[in-house]
Design a protein around this motif. Sequence first.
Motif, PDB file in Angstrom:
ATOM      1  N   VAL A 110     -62.960 -71.639  58.053  1.00 32.82           N
ATOM      2  CA  VAL A 110     -63.283 -72.196  56.897  1.00 32.82           C
ATOM      3  C   VAL A 110     -64.153 -73.608  57.012  1.00 32.82           C
ATOM      4  CG1 VAL A 110     -62.588 -72.909  54.510  1.00 32.82           C
ATOM      5  CG2 VAL A 110     -61.264 -71.159  55.737  1.00 32.82           C
ATOM      6  N   TYR A 111     -65.084 -73.666  56.351  1.00 28.11           N
ATOM      7  CA  TYR A 111     -66.121 -74.966  56.440  1.00 28.11           C
ATOM      8  C   TYR A 111     -66.185 -75.435  54.912  1.00 28.11           C
ATOM      9  CZ  TYR A 111     -67.253 -73.372  61.159  1.00 28.11           C
ATOM     10  OH  TYR A 111     -66.926 -72.964  62.443  1.00 28.11           O
ATOM     11  N   VAL A 112     -65.951 -76.826  55.015  1.00 28.32           N
ATOM     12  CA  VAL A 112     -66.294 -77.596  53.596  1.00 28.32           C
ATOM     13  C   VAL A 112     -67.210 -78.506  53.749  1.00 28.32           C
ATOM     14  CG1 VAL A 112     -64.962 -78.936  51.728  1.00 28.32           C
ATOM     15  CG2 VAL A 112     -63.775 -77.126  52.930  1.00 28.32           C
ATOM     16  N   GLY A 113     -68.236 -78.486  53.049  1.00 24.90           N
ATOM     17  CA  GLY A 113     -69.400 -79.461  53.315  1.00 24.90           C
ATOM     18  C   GLY A 113     -69.981 -79.604  54.512  1.00 24.90           C
ATOM     19  N   GLY A 114     -69.830 -78.259  55.222  1.00 26.33           N
ATOM     20  CA  GLY A 114     -70.544 -78.331  56.552  1.00 26.33           C
ATOM     21  C   GLY A 114     -69.561 -78.622  57.520  1.00 26.33           C
ATOM     22  N   GLN A 115     -68.344 -79.123  57.387  1.00 27.68           N
ATOM     23  CA  GLN A 115     -67.388 -79.488  58.250  1.00 27.68           C
ATOM     24  C   GLN A 115     -66.312 -78.346  58.393  1.00 27.68           C
ATOM     25  OE1 GLN A 115     -67.639 -82.593  60.159  1.00 27.68           O
ATOM     26  NE2 GLN A 115     -69.669 -82.501  59.176  1.00 27.68           N
ATOM     27  N   TYR A 116     -65.988 -78.090  59.728  1.00 28.62           N
ATOM     28  CA  TYR A 116     -64.713 -77.190  59.810  1.00 28.62           C
ATOM     29  C   TYR A 116     -63.514 -77.647  59.391  1.00 28.62           C
ATOM     30  CZ  TYR A 116     -60.926 -74.959  62.343  1.00 28.62           C
ATOM     31  OH  TYR A 116     -59.693 -74.301  62.748  1.00 28.62           O
TER      32      TYR A 116
END
Length: 245
Positions: free
Chosen positions: A153-159
Motif C-alpha cells: 500500500v502506498y499513500v501519496g507515493g510513499q510506502y
Amino acid sequence: MKLLAISALCAVAFAAPREKRQLSIGTISVSGAGGSTGCVVTGNVLYANGIRLRNLTSDEQSELATYQTEVEQYKTQLHDLLQQRRDNLRSQLANGGGRRGHQQQQQQSNDVSSQSGSDDTTLPKAPEKPSFCSAEETTQYYFDGCMVQNNKVYVGGQYARDLSSEEQDELKTFDAEQTVYQNALQAQVQNQVRGLFGGSDFLSSLFGGDDSSVRRQPSSTTSAPASSTTLPPKPTVPQFCTAIF
C-alpha cells in the motif's frame, strides 16, 4: 439525436469505476524516449512504475541481456520496414503516381513479397517482456486515498504497509469480479451503439466504410438491439485505506 446519444454512451464507458486496476507494463520506445512507467532496470535494480522492487538475480540478468538484444533487432526490423515503404513511395511518385504507377508499384511489392516469402506490410513482432516484469508486480490498483502495487500500500507515493494474506485474497477476488463487470459494461455500451444504427458497425459507417449491411437490415430490426447485456452486481471495493473528507 443519435450523436447526443452516442456522446452519452461514451461518457458512461469512460466513467467506469476508477477502483479497477491500471495495468502499466512498459512498452518499447523506438524513438528512445525514456520514462518510469512500467518496468525499468538500472544497475541490476528493478523498478516498477518508479517504485523500487528488488535486485535482479543472475538468471534474470541473463534474461535481461537477451531481451536487450531482441529489442535492438526489433528496432532494426522496424527501421528497415519503414525505409522500404519510403523507397516504394518514392518509386511510385517517380512513375507518375497515376494508375500505371500504382500498377507498377503493386507489381514491385508482389516481387518483393515473393522473394522474401512474406508480406512486407506485416509489422515485426515485438519481443516478449522478461519474466520478472509481470503483471502481478506492475499492476496498480487505485482506491480512495491510496494505491496498491505488488501487494503493498502506498499513500501519496510513499510506502505505507504490506497487505495481509487475507487482504491479498480479497484483492484477487475484487480484481476478478471487476474484470467481469467492466467486460459486461463494455458489451452493453456496444450493443446500445449498434442498436442506434440498426446493427451496423458504427466506426465503419462513420469513416466511410461499406454500409451495405445497413441497407440489408430489415426496417423492423432498426428500432432496438436484438439482445441486451445484463450487468452483474458491482464489486465491493476493498477497504484497504480510509480517506477522510
